[in-house]
Design an enzyme around this catalytic site. Sequence first.
Site, mmCIF file in Angstrom:
data_model
loop_
_atom_site.group_PDB
_atom_site.id
_atom_site.type_symbol
_atom_site.label_atom_id
_atom_site.label_comp_id
_atom_site.label_asym_id
_atom_site.label_seq_id
_atom_site.Cartn_x
_atom_site.Cartn_y
_atom_site.Cartn_z
ATOM 1 C CB SER A 15 -12.234 2.094 -51.890
ATOM 2 O OG SER A 15 -12.624 1.333 -50.758
ATOM 3 C CG LEU A 17 -17.451 6.878 -46.440
ATOM 4 C CD1 LEU A 17 -17.978 6.640 -45.030
ATOM 5 C CD2 LEU A 17 -18.230 8.000 -47.117
ATOM 6 C CG ASP A 36 -7.867 0.038 -46.982
ATOM 7 O OD1 ASP A 36 -8.276 -1.070 -46.576
ATOM 8 O OD2 ASP A 36 -8.601 0.895 -47.484
ATOM 9 C CG ASP A 57 -6.197 -6.205 -39.205
ATOM 10 O OD1 ASP A 57 -7.062 -5.410 -38.774
ATOM 11 O OD2 ASP A 57 -6.359 -7.436 -39.210
ATOM 12 C CB VAL A 58 -7.797 -0.726 -38.084
ATOM 13 C CG1 VAL A 58 -7.488 0.202 -39.249
ATOM 14 C CG2 VAL A 58 -9.063 -1.537 -38.324
ATOM 15 C CB CYS A 83 -12.866 5.809 -43.372
ATOM 16 S SG CYS A 83 -13.052 7.596 -43.382
ATOM 17 C CB SER A 146 -23.678 3.685 -39.476
ATOM 18 O OG SER A 146 -24.878 3.390 -40.179
ATOM 19 C CE1 TYR A 159 -21.590 -0.858 -40.605
ATOM 20 C CE2 TYR A 159 -23.842 -0.062 -40.474
ATOM 21 C CZ TYR A 159 -22.530 0.124 -40.862
ATOM 22 O OH TYR A 159 -22.164 1.288 -41.493
ATOM 23 C CB THR A 194 -19.412 3.722 -50.494
ATOM 24 O OG1 THR A 194 -20.369 2.790 -49.964
ATOM 25 C CG2 THR A 194 -19.423 4.999 -49.669
#
Length: 252
Positions: A15, A17, A36, A57-58, A83, A146, A159, A194
Amino acid sequence: MELHGTAAVVTGAASGLGAAVVAALVDRGAHVLGIDLSDAVDAVRDPRAGVTTVAADVTSADDVADALAALDPERPLRTVVNCAGIAPARRILSSRGVHDLELFRRVVDVNLTGTFNVLRLVSEVMAETAPVDHDGQRGVIVNTASIAAFEGQIGQAAYAASKGGIVALTLAAARDLARAGIRVNTIAPGIVNTPLLASLGPEVAGTLGAEVPFPARAATPEEFARLVLMIAEHDYLNGETIRMDGALRLGP
């Protein structure tokens, strides 16, 4: 760097980006391995031709290694776009008490450690491919930070710290991987339309977009994907963090 006929890896591919980047790479003739979480992958309907989607899972070394095993050995891996990420909001100290330490760890683990985990494993795969040009280039890795990395807002301690880590990682990774002919760059988007932004409601989303100097709107995921393509195809762009924010500078 030519993308047609090559392989690409995109995390957070189901989903937002990630999905836009997958579509853009497929349009350029690349075959994309989309990664994902299992629930997100299960929600994908009618996958495009040229896309293989794998649940992983990254933050897991085994998961990512197993996912990369699905790459087509006939197509050299040239492009990787990270992403995947999460963005829970919590003040360090609020009426609900002190910031939960495990939440902070989780955000850093997914956003920063997850990015590094993918970066280190894909670089090993890329390094085994033949160079594409006389400079010895083998591929490019694009990470997602970001503008909160530079102007973290209230409630964004975890974050902002995680995304700031990605920015700091960029030049070091580019220098480490230079000998393998792998470029590393980062995009630091501002407000992007998004599912995360949509979840705040149309009024909030519209207000945030109006704060952007120009264009006075949220960016689209497709604009993010276009920047990914530009980075991939611009062979001299390396070790950079590019803000994509319409000149927005976040207030508190």
